[in-house]
Scaffold this motif. Structure first.
Motif, short mmCIF file in Angstrom:
data_model
loop_
_atom_site.label_atom_id
_atom_site.label_comp_id
_atom_site.label_asym_id
_atom_site.label_seq_id
_atom_site.Cartn_x
_atom_site.Cartn_y
_atom_site.Cartn_z
N ALA A 226 16.52 -9.94 90.03
CA ALA A 226 16.81 -8.84 89.54
C ALA A 226 16.42 -7.35 89.78
N ALA A 227 14.54 -7.75 89.78
CA ALA A 227 14.07 -6.51 90.40
C ALA A 227 14.28 -6.27 92.38
N GLY A 228 14.66 -6.38 92.48
CA GLY A 228 15.15 -6.58 94.06
C GLY A 228 14.63 -6.63 94.82
N ILE A 229 13.03 -7.82 94.40
CA ILE A 229 12.07 -8.03 95.48
C ILE A 229 12.87 -9.04 95.74
N THR A 230 12.66 -9.23 97.41
CA THR A 230 12.78 -10.27 98.84
C THR A 230 11.43 -11.26 98.91
N ILE A 231 11.69 -11.82 98.07
CA ILE A 231 10.03 -13.15 98.18
C ILE A 231 10.60 -13.95 99.72
N GLY A 232 9.12 -14.30 100.64
CA GLY A 232 9.41 -14.85 101.61
C GLY A 232 9.21 -16.15 101.07
N LEU A 233 10.16 -16.57 100.68
CA LEU A 233 9.96 -18.12 100.62
C LEU A 233 11.67 -18.90 100.69
N ALA A 234 12.03 -18.78 101.75
CA ALA A 234 13.21 -20.36 102.00
C ALA A 234 13.60 -20.71 100.42
N ASP A 235 12.35 -21.69 100.18
CA ASP A 235 13.72 -22.84 99.17
C ASP A 235 11.72 -22.84 98.07
N PRO A 236 12.08 -21.80 96.58
CA PRO A 236 11.17 -21.32 96.66
C PRO A 236 10.43 -22.99 95.97
N VAL A 237 11.28 -23.70 95.23
CA VAL A 237 10.91 -24.84 94.67
C VAL A 237 10.23 -25.90 95.33
N ALA A 238 10.85 -25.88 96.82
CA ALA A 238 10.58 -27.44 97.60
C ALA A 238 9.12 -26.21 98.40
N GLU A 239 8.83 -25.37 98.60
CA GLU A 239 7.73 -24.73 99.09
C GLU A 239 6.74 -24.47 97.73
N THR A 240 7.37 -24.24 96.49
CA THR A 240 6.21 -24.71 95.50
C THR A 240 5.75 -26.47 95.30
N LEU A 241 6.26 -27.05 95.86
CA LEU A 241 6.03 -28.82 95.65
C LEU A 241 5.04 -28.46 96.52
N ALA A 242 5.39 -28.44 97.58
CA ALA A 242 4.52 -28.52 99.14
C ALA A 242 3.47 -27.75 99.48
N VAL A 243 3.31 -26.43 98.38
CA VAL A 243 1.99 -26.47 98.00
C VAL A 243 1.35 -27.33 97.02
N ALA A 244 1.70 -27.65 95.97
CA ALA A 244 0.55 -29.24 95.17
C ALA A 244 0.47 -29.87 96.02
N GLN A 245 1.44 -30.45 97.01
CA GLN A 245 1.67 -31.64 97.84
C GLN A 245 -0.39 -31.07 99.06
N ALA A 246 0.54 -29.71 99.24
CA ALA A 246 -0.91 -29.62 100.06
C ALA A 246 -2.46 -29.62 99.92
N THR A 247 -2.65 -29.41 98.90
CA THR A 247 -3.53 -29.27 97.81
C THR A 247 -4.00 -30.37 96.39
N ALA A 248 -3.27 -31.12 97.24
CA ALA A 248 -2.98 -32.09 95.79
C ALA A 248 -4.62 -32.60 95.08
N ALA A 249 -5.11 -32.94 96.10
CA ALA A 249 -7.07 -33.32 94.59
C ALA A 249 -7.12 -32.09 94.19
N ASN A 250 -6.67 -31.01 94.46
CA ASN A 250 -7.30 -29.74 92.99
C ASN A 250 -6.77 -29.78 92.40
N ARG A 251 -7.57 -29.56 91.09
CA ARG A 251 -7.56 -29.16 90.17
C ARG A 251 -7.50 -27.72 89.57
N SER A 252 -6.29 -27.09 89.49
CA SER A 252 -5.64 -25.44 89.42
C SER A 252 -6.74 -24.92 88.56
N SER A 253 -6.69 -23.53 89.08
CA SER A 253 -8.20 -22.86 88.05
C SER A 253 -7.66 -22.83 86.89
#
Length: 306
Positions: A226-253
């Protein structure tokens, strides 16, 4: 390269530890116990099944720091004003401060103090956890991306310094898309890990949690569109889950903040989506609910049952 890291929390300490292998790095932070531990015993970084100690200077007093050409800002949003004041003290006249902070609004605050020509934006998916004073854990070797502005040569120099020290890094000309892509990933991970009290990987491996990630991310993507922003994520949900998996042991800030009863960055992450949604007329009920839950967790911290 000579540089200062303003904010020696989990992320700043992990970055400082790695960069100090081949650069002149100084850490600046307000947490005296952590600074004392680093100066006395060195900074210990745990990664995988090993740990290493590296000695690098650390201080709470920016007046003791010689002028530097580059400062990396890694404080929480609530400390951005302090970080801007420190950067103004320690940067060379043509020096640049790159913010690697979460959420929206930090670069603008820094630019108000330093001038837009001296502030760069960066985003990182590095996973970092504070274990104890003087001791941190690298919980995910994600990529760090720096904006090509305000100085392309400086951006490439910093990215090169990261890569030499085994931290993946790149340079991008898409500043807005860069910030929003990281924001959307944070929207899907930080609040939910804090509420569920789980490390990042649980969001990717437990279907009931992944469903909640989808709700938060899809709302944020709708606001970005809606803001007219092009994000660099082809599949935002899948890529967010991929980041979560890549940092699996991390406790978020945000989880780390909630566990120690500290203020979170909810207003600059999920709260930013809610405010933009209100401005654009886009409903964001799920992210608003996450904000309410985190705010309630902050308010009830003294009464929490173990």
């Amino acid at each position: 390269m000579k540089l200062a890291i303003i904010g020696a929390g989990a992320l700043g300490s992990v970055i400082g530890f790695h960069l100090a292998a081949s650069n002149n790095v100084i850490l600046i932070d307000l947490w005296q116990e952590h600074i004392n531990a680093i100066n006395t015993h060195g900074l210990c970084c745990v990664a995988d099944d090993s740990e290493q100690i590296r000695f690098l200077p650390a201080t709470t007093d920016p007046a003791l720091v010689e002028p530097v050409p580059v400062a990396l800002i890694t404080v929480k949003a609530a400390q951005t004003s302090w970080a801007a004041t420190v950067a103004a003290q320690i940067l060379q006249p043509d020096g640049v401060a790159y913010t690697l902070q979460n959420g929206l609004g930090n670069a603008e605050l820094l630019a108000h103090r330093l001038g837009a020509q001296r502030v760069g934006q960066g985003v990182t998916t590095l996973g970092a956890t504070m274990v104890a004073p003087g001791r941190v854990r690298l919980a995910g070797r994600g990529t760090t991306t720096f904006s090509a502005t305000p100085s392309l040569s400086t951006a490439y120099a910093i990215a090169d310094a990261f890569r030499v020290c085994s931290l993946p890094a790149s340079v991008s000309t898409d500043l807005v898309g860069l910030v929003w892509s990281k924001l959307i990933v944070n929207v899907g991970i930080n609040a939910l890990t804090a509420i569920l009290r789980v490390p990042n990987g649980a969001l990717a491996t437990i279907p009931e949690a992944s469903k909640l990630v989808r709700c938060a991310v899809e709302e944020a993507v709708t606001v970005a569109q809606a803001a007219g922003i092009t994000i660099g994520l082809a599949d935002p949900v899948a890529e967010t889950l991929a980041v979560a998996q890549a940092t699996a042991a991390n406790r978020s800030s945000m989880l780390q903040d909630i566990l120690r009863g500290a203020p979170t960055e909810i207003e600059t992450i999920n709260g930013a989506i809610v405010r933009e949604g209100q401005r654009l007329g886009v409903p964001t009920p799920f992210n608003a609910f996450l904000c309410d839950l985190i705010t309630a967790l902050e308010a009830t911290a003294p009464l929490r049952v173990s």
